[in-house]
Write an enzyme that holds these catalytic residues in place. Structure first.
Site, PDB file in Angstrom:
ATOM      1  N   SER A  22      -5.561  -4.170  -3.694  1.00  0.00           N
ATOM      2  CA  SER A  22      -4.589  -5.086  -4.302  1.00  0.00           C
ATOM      3  C   SER A  22      -3.170  -4.778  -3.860  1.00  0.00           C
ATOM      4  CB  SER A  22      -4.673  -4.979  -5.831  1.00  0.00           C
ATOM      5  OG  SER A  22      -4.435  -3.646  -6.254  1.00  0.00           O
ATOM      6  N   LYS A  23      -2.943  -3.612  -3.279  1.00  0.00           N
ATOM      7  CA  LYS A  23      -1.593  -3.219  -2.880  1.00  0.00           C
ATOM      8  C   LYS A  23      -1.072  -4.014  -1.678  1.00  0.00           C
ATOM      9  CE  LYS A  23      -1.271  -0.022  -6.031  1.00  0.00           C
ATOM     10  NZ  LYS A  23      -0.334  -0.143  -7.178  1.00  0.00           N
ATOM     11  N   ASP A  24      -1.950  -4.738  -1.009  1.00  0.00           N
ATOM     12  CA  ASP A  24      -1.480  -5.613   0.068  1.00  0.00           C
ATOM     13  C   ASP A  24      -0.423  -6.581  -0.448  1.00  0.00           C
ATOM     14  OD1 ASP A  24      -3.381  -4.394   1.623  1.00  0.00           O
ATOM     15  OD2 ASP A  24      -4.461  -6.217   2.148  1.00  0.00           O
ATOM     16  N   ARG A  25      -0.598  -7.020  -1.682  1.00  0.00           N
ATOM     17  CA  ARG A  25       0.314  -8.011  -2.258  1.00  0.00           C
ATOM     18  C   ARG A  25       1.728  -7.487  -2.360  1.00  0.00           C
ATOM     19  NH1 ARG A  25      -2.565 -12.156  -4.866  1.00  0.00           N
ATOM     20  NH2 ARG A  25      -4.814 -11.783  -4.961  1.00  0.00           N
ATOM     21  N   ALA A  27       2.972  -4.823  -0.876  1.00  0.00           N
ATOM     22  CA  ALA A  27       3.481  -4.358   0.423  1.00  0.00           C
ATOM     23  C   ALA A  27       4.171  -5.504   1.157  1.00  0.00           C
ATOM     24  CB  ALA A  27       2.348  -3.793   1.267  1.00  0.00           C
TER      25      ALA A  27
END
Length: 344
Positions: A22-25, A27
């Site tokens: 979910s950290k793609d968001r 980043a």
């Protein structure tokens, strides 16, 4: 879980994002906001710095490489080694340091901040810059989830959500999604799933930051006393603190409706149960979310829709949480439960 409880328990599969979590968001969102503010200019030798337990760093390194930046990640050296290996494969510089309190200047977050401030000082053009993401305190973190994750959940469920439940590391996901859903769906509830050793559940339920593992003589390690990585804290981040304020109607001092503490034993058991029954190979934070979702479903009874997030895959936890020998040595039963009755 849905069949066993009569509730519709939905897990948003964020581990399917390009960077694996979910950290793609955040980043992408935070880097693009920094570019708009001229804090970052691509292909100038500028470097993105962050202190992270792993997943945010992996997403940042992916976006940095795509956009033309260097990436320097500082992480505690007690996190699963495969996270550091993934970071290196994405081209990031990885600095692994001993875990210590946030008040210590050598805390991984504080080191990343200092190094960002020092980077590029010798550049005569002023174009080469160090940018500290500051995911724990940066309000753009929760804003990213308010503008993306929350609306997606609303659309994907056609607005039919009774409960959202999620853990908190930086607090960005649970804050952003909770704020969005509470503005869109009357009566929706939001609960914190908290690992053992974290004081956040006690803060939500009783107003005091405390964990049983904080008692004198009980601590095993410097940070939150749990094998779950990426969630749980004994301090309030700016993103999470945004939930601990009066609701719009003034009837509550907290936007969260409660918190469920999840033991390491239950996290391990749930991960093995989900793999055996559903073929879901999830990370430790997703496991505690599912334990909490099960607890809530039992309390509410059949017919409710409960949404949680499966933030990352077990592939990032092979040497620790998904290492049966390591878990057994710590006293955890790694056998997939035959029944959900083992969960309280």
């Amino acid at each position: 879980l849905s069949d066993a409880t009569g509730c519709e328990i939905l897990g948003k599969a964020e581990f399917l994002n390009p960077g694996g979590s979910s950290k793609d968001r955040i980043a992408l969102y935070l880097i693009e906001r920094a570019e708009e503010a001229a804090q970052l200019i691509p292909h100038t030798g500028s470097c993105i710095f962050e202190g992270t337990s792993g997943s945010t760093g992996i997403s940042l390194s992916m976006v940095a490489r795509a956009k033309g930046y260097l990436c320097h990640i500082v992480m505690p050296n007690d996190q699963a080694i495969e996270k550091a290996q993934l970071l290196e494969r994405h081209g990031a510089t990885v600095e692994r340091v001993a875990p210590c309190s946030i008040v210590d200047r050598n805390n991984f977050v504080n080191i990343a901040r200092r190094e960002a401030e020092e980077f590029g000082k010798d550049d005569q053009t002023g174009m080469k810059r160090g940018y500290f993401v500051n995911q724990f305190e940066n309000p753009l973190n929760s804003e990213a989830h308010y503008k993306t994750t929350g609306p997606e959940i609303y659309r994907q469920t056609n607005g039919r959500v009774d409960v959202f439940v999620h853990g908190s590391g930086t607090g960005g996901t649970i804050a952003g999604v909770t704020h969005y859903l509470k503005r869109k769906i009357p009566g929706v509830k939001s609960y914190l799933a908290d690992p053992q050793g974290s004081g956040l559940a006690n803060k939500v339920n009783h107003g005091v930051m405390f964990a049983e593992t904080e008692r004198e003589g009980t601590r095993r390690r410097q940070q939150v006393d749990t094998l779950v990585e990426g969630v749980g804290l004994n301090r309030l981040t700016r993103n999470f603190a945004n939930l601990l304020r009066p609701t719009p109607d003034g009837n509550s001092k907290c936007l969260l409706d409660g918190a469920i503490s999840v033991s390491d034993n239950d996290a391990v058991r749930m991960s093995r149960w989900l793999m055996a029954r559903d073929g879901l190979f999830i990370g430790s934070s997703g496991a505690i979310n599912c334990v909490a979702a099960l607890s809530i479903a039992r309390k509410l009874g059949p017919g409710h829709t409960i949404v949680t997030i499966l933030a990352d895959s077990g592939q990032r936890h092979l040497t620790k949480f998904w290492n049966d020998s390591a878990m057994t040595a710590l006293g955890h039963d790694v056998t997939a439960p035959q029944s959900l009755e083992v969960f309280g």
